[in-house]
Scaffold this motif. Structure first.
Motif, mmCIF file in Angstrom:
data_model
loop_
_atom_site.group_PDB
_atom_site.id
_atom_site.type_symbol
_atom_site.label_atom_id
_atom_site.label_comp_id
_atom_site.label_asym_id
_atom_site.label_seq_id
_atom_site.Cartn_x
_atom_site.Cartn_y
_atom_site.Cartn_z
ATOM 1 N N LEU A 4 0.832 -1.193 0.000
ATOM 2 C CA LEU A 4 0.000 0.000 0.000
ATOM 3 C C LEU A 4 0.869 1.246 0.000
ATOM 4 C CD1 LEU A 4 -2.766 -0.874 2.637
ATOM 5 C CD2 LEU A 4 -2.800 -1.255 0.160
ATOM 6 N N SER A 5 0.353 2.309 -0.629
ATOM 7 C CA SER A 5 1.051 3.588 -0.685
ATOM 8 C C SER A 5 0.054 4.724 -0.527
ATOM 9 C CB SER A 5 1.817 3.720 -2.008
ATOM 10 O OG SER A 5 2.859 2.769 -2.081
ATOM 11 N N VAL A 6 0.597 5.943 -0.448
ATOM 12 C CA VAL A 6 -0.206 7.148 -0.200
ATOM 13 C C VAL A 6 -0.222 8.029 -1.439
ATOM 14 C CG1 VAL A 6 -0.398 9.264 1.175
ATOM 15 C CG2 VAL A 6 0.412 7.135 2.258
ATOM 16 N N LEU A 7 -1.408 8.523 -1.812
ATOM 17 C CA LEU A 7 -1.537 9.588 -2.791
ATOM 18 C C LEU A 7 -2.103 10.803 -2.078
ATOM 19 C CD1 LEU A 7 -1.414 10.575 -5.742
ATOM 20 C CD2 LEU A 7 -3.793 9.831 -5.968
ATOM 21 N N THR A 209 9.631 -7.063 -16.081
ATOM 22 C CA THR A 209 8.264 -7.568 -16.098
ATOM 23 C C THR A 209 7.298 -6.434 -15.735
ATOM 24 O OG1 THR A 209 8.446 -8.268 -13.784
ATOM 25 C CG2 THR A 209 8.941 -9.918 -15.470
ATOM 26 N N PRO A 210 6.032 -6.546 -16.115
ATOM 27 C CA PRO A 210 5.079 -5.471 -15.821
ATOM 28 C C PRO A 210 4.953 -5.221 -14.323
ATOM 29 C CG PRO A 210 4.134 -7.057 -17.357
ATOM 30 C CD PRO A 210 5.403 -7.664 -16.856
ATOM 31 N N TYR A 211 4.694 -3.970 -13.973
ATOM 32 C CA TYR A 211 4.430 -3.600 -12.577
ATOM 33 C C TYR A 211 3.276 -2.605 -12.591
ATOM 34 C CZ TYR A 211 5.285 -2.556 -7.652
ATOM 35 O OH TYR A 211 5.155 -2.431 -6.268
ATOM 36 N N VAL A 212 2.233 -2.906 -11.796
ATOM 37 C CA VAL A 212 1.001 -2.123 -11.838
ATOM 38 C C VAL A 212 0.644 -1.596 -10.456
ATOM 39 C CG1 VAL A 212 -1.488 -2.212 -12.276
ATOM 40 C CG2 VAL A 212 0.083 -3.396 -13.810
ATOM 41 N N ILE A 213 0.388 -0.294 -10.398
ATOM 42 C CA ILE A 213 -0.235 0.339 -9.235
ATOM 43 C C ILE A 213 -1.655 0.729 -9.634
ATOM 44 C CG2 ILE A 213 -0.231 2.333 -7.697
ATOM 45 C CD1 ILE A 213 2.745 2.462 -7.864
ATOM 46 N N VAL A 214 -2.618 0.476 -8.751
ATOM 47 C CA VAL A 214 -3.992 0.916 -8.997
ATOM 48 C C VAL A 214 -4.421 1.827 -7.851
ATOM 49 C CG1 VAL A 214 -4.679 -1.041 -10.411
ATOM 50 C CG2 VAL A 214 -4.877 -1.208 -7.926
ATOM 51 N N GLY A 215 -5.232 2.829 -8.176
ATOM 52 C CA GLY A 215 -5.678 3.793 -7.181
ATOM 53 C C GLY A 215 -7.025 3.417 -6.590
ATOM 54 N N PHE A 290 -10.125 -6.462 -4.328
ATOM 55 C CA PHE A 290 -9.667 -5.504 -5.344
ATOM 56 C C PHE A 290 -8.327 -5.934 -5.923
ATOM 57 C CE2 PHE A 290 -7.883 -1.052 -6.168
ATOM 58 C CZ PHE A 290 -8.584 -0.874 -7.347
ATOM 59 N N ILE A 291 -7.435 -6.398 -5.091
ATOM 60 C CA ILE A 291 -6.125 -6.858 -5.553
ATOM 61 C C ILE A 291 -6.269 -8.125 -6.400
ATOM 62 C CG2 ILE A 291 -3.923 -7.816 -4.764
ATOM 63 C CD1 ILE A 291 -4.262 -5.843 -2.322
ATOM 64 N N ALA A 296 -3.020 -6.376 -8.977
ATOM 65 C CA ALA A 296 -2.127 -5.237 -8.789
ATOM 66 C C ALA A 296 -0.941 -5.610 -7.922
ATOM 67 C CB ALA A 296 -2.885 -4.078 -8.152
ATOM 68 N N ASP A 297 0.195 -4.996 -8.214
ATOM 69 C CA ASP A 297 1.371 -5.133 -7.370
ATOM 70 C C ASP A 297 1.310 -4.185 -6.174
ATOM 71 O OD1 ASP A 297 3.140 -6.953 -9.119
ATOM 72 O OD2 ASP A 297 2.539 -5.360 -10.501
ATOM 73 N N GLU A 298 0.505 -3.132 -6.318
ATOM 74 C CA GLU A 298 0.466 -2.094 -5.296
ATOM 75 C C GLU A 298 -0.862 -1.340 -5.419
ATOM 76 O OE1 GLU A 298 3.402 1.684 -4.310
ATOM 77 O OE2 GLU A 298 4.236 -0.102 -5.294
ATOM 78 N N VAL A 299 -1.396 -0.903 -4.277
ATOM 79 C CA VAL A 299 -2.583 -0.054 -4.258
ATOM 80 C C VAL A 299 -2.186 1.277 -3.646
ATOM 81 C CG1 VAL A 299 -4.936 0.265 -3.408
ATOM 82 C CG2 VAL A 299 -4.130 -2.029 -4.019
ATOM 83 N N ILE A 300 -2.458 2.369 -4.365
ATOM 84 C CA ILE A 300 -2.164 3.699 -3.844
ATOM 85 C C ILE A 300 -3.483 4.324 -3.400
ATOM 86 C CG2 ILE A 300 -2.240 4.901 -6.082
ATOM 87 C CD1 ILE A 300 0.276 6.475 -4.963
ATOM 88 N N ILE A 301 -3.500 4.791 -2.150
ATOM 89 C CA ILE A 301 -4.739 5.192 -1.494
ATOM 90 C C ILE A 301 -4.861 6.708 -1.447
ATOM 91 C CG2 ILE A 301 -5.953 5.209 0.716
ATOM 92 C CD1 ILE A 301 -4.712 2.474 1.289
#
Length: 324
Positions: A4-7, A209-215, A290-291, A296-301
């Motif tokens: 998880l990350s911060v937006l 390889t692909p890397y995906v973050i989703v919001g 959701f993941i 997704a590799d990461e979710v940005i919140i």
């Protein structure tokens, strides 16, 4: 499991100042660093009341200086607003000040309306986004391919492509860049874009390889009732934006969604389709689904909460809900 990350749009809360926003961002950055979140991104916007993220690189430096390990970056810099050379010089400097901790997300939207675009650029002429990305990468690498140099030295600042459309998915795949999809406010093409990016990804010098973050919009509290109360600020601001009346982040209100019209509720549901509001168990279940849905590799919140203590706790509980 995805991280998880911060937006942060650097919202100025109702009754608060820009200085309050800066102090609260430092408070949040230090808190999420302690609780294992991956990165903290600031999104460039201009001429939007209540959003104070226009001087994005200065804010990145401010938060990086206040933390020790947390990755800090732009999510993103709206490249059509800027000279690629100037962006490279700024981020090469950030990389030198905070080595190994700086991210550079790139978008092609303006982050502003027409008059603001002209004020930023001198005119509203279109630029070649892909060409600008290539120039920016050359300047950061100091590879001699451009007629002038940026900051001397090879600055391996990770470039991320941001977007909410099939265009961005295709470009990220062709360039072999990590991809972040803005599903927190533009959910329509999420699954289609991510699938296209993965299936068409071409390995590059920076990514195998692909890397995906989703919001996602995620607001967590000890009870569902408290989470709904805190989330009312976020929903209220977005609703006002849809009405052409953006302003400071409103204070939370009990029963806000029940008091607005059905048309307004439908608009919010469509724009914020990927949102979770609830207690730790509810949000943990939602995040895992959701993941699984997006792989997704990461979710940005994105969590626009008026109370800075409640905001810190929301991100902490989100991390704990996923870990649990």
């Amino acid at each position: 499991m995805a991280t998880l990350s911060v937006l942060d749009l650097m919202m100025i809360g109702e009754g608060k100042t820009f200085a309050d926003t800066l102090n609260e961002a430092v408070m949040l950055a230090r808190h999420v660093e302690q609780h294992g979140l991956q990165r903290y991104w600031i999104a460039e916007h201009h001429d939007l009341p209540g959003i104070a993220s226009s001087a994005t690189t200065l804010l990145v430096s401010h938060l990086a200086a206040a933390t020790r390990r947390l990755r800090v970056g732009a999510g993103g810099i709206m490249l059509p607003n800027h000279s690629p050379l100037m962006v490279a010089e700024q981020f090469a400097t950030l990389d030198t000040l905070y080595p190994g901790r700086i991210d550079l997300g790139l978008g092609r939207a303006a982050g502003a309306a027409g008059p603001s675009i002209r004020a930023l650029r001198g005119d509203a002429s279109e630029r070649d986004f892909e060409q600008d990305i290539g120039q920016l990468a050359d300047y950061l690498l100091d590879n001699g391919r451009q007629p002038v140099r940026g900051i001397p030295g090879n600055h391996k600042v990770p470039l991320w492509l941001l977007g909410s459309s099939m265009y961005s998915a295709d470009l990220a795949a062709r360039l072999g860049l990590p991809y972040s999809f803005a599903s927190h406010f533009a959910p329509h093409f999420l699954q289609q874009a991510v699938a296209h990016y993965r299936s068409n990804f071409q390995p590059s010098a920076v990514l195998d390889t692909p890397y995906v973050i989703v919001g996602a919009n995620v607001i967590v509290a000890d009870t569902e009732q408290e989470a709904q109360f805190q989330a009312s600020s976020h929903f209220h601001w977005v609703n006002l934006l849809h009405q052409g009346r953006p302003g400071p982040l409103p204070r939370p209100q009990e029963g806000y969604l029940q008091r607005i019209s059905e048309v307004e509720r439908r608009g919010l549901k469509q724009a914020m389709a990927y949102s979770a509001v609830g207690d730790t168990r509810q949000v943990g279940d939602w995040l895992r689904h959701f993941i699984e849905l997006t792989q997704a590799d990461e979710v940005i919140i994105d969590a626009r909460i008026h109370d800075p203590v409640a905001r810190c706790r929301s991100y902490q509980l989100a991390a704990e809900s996923l870990a649990g």
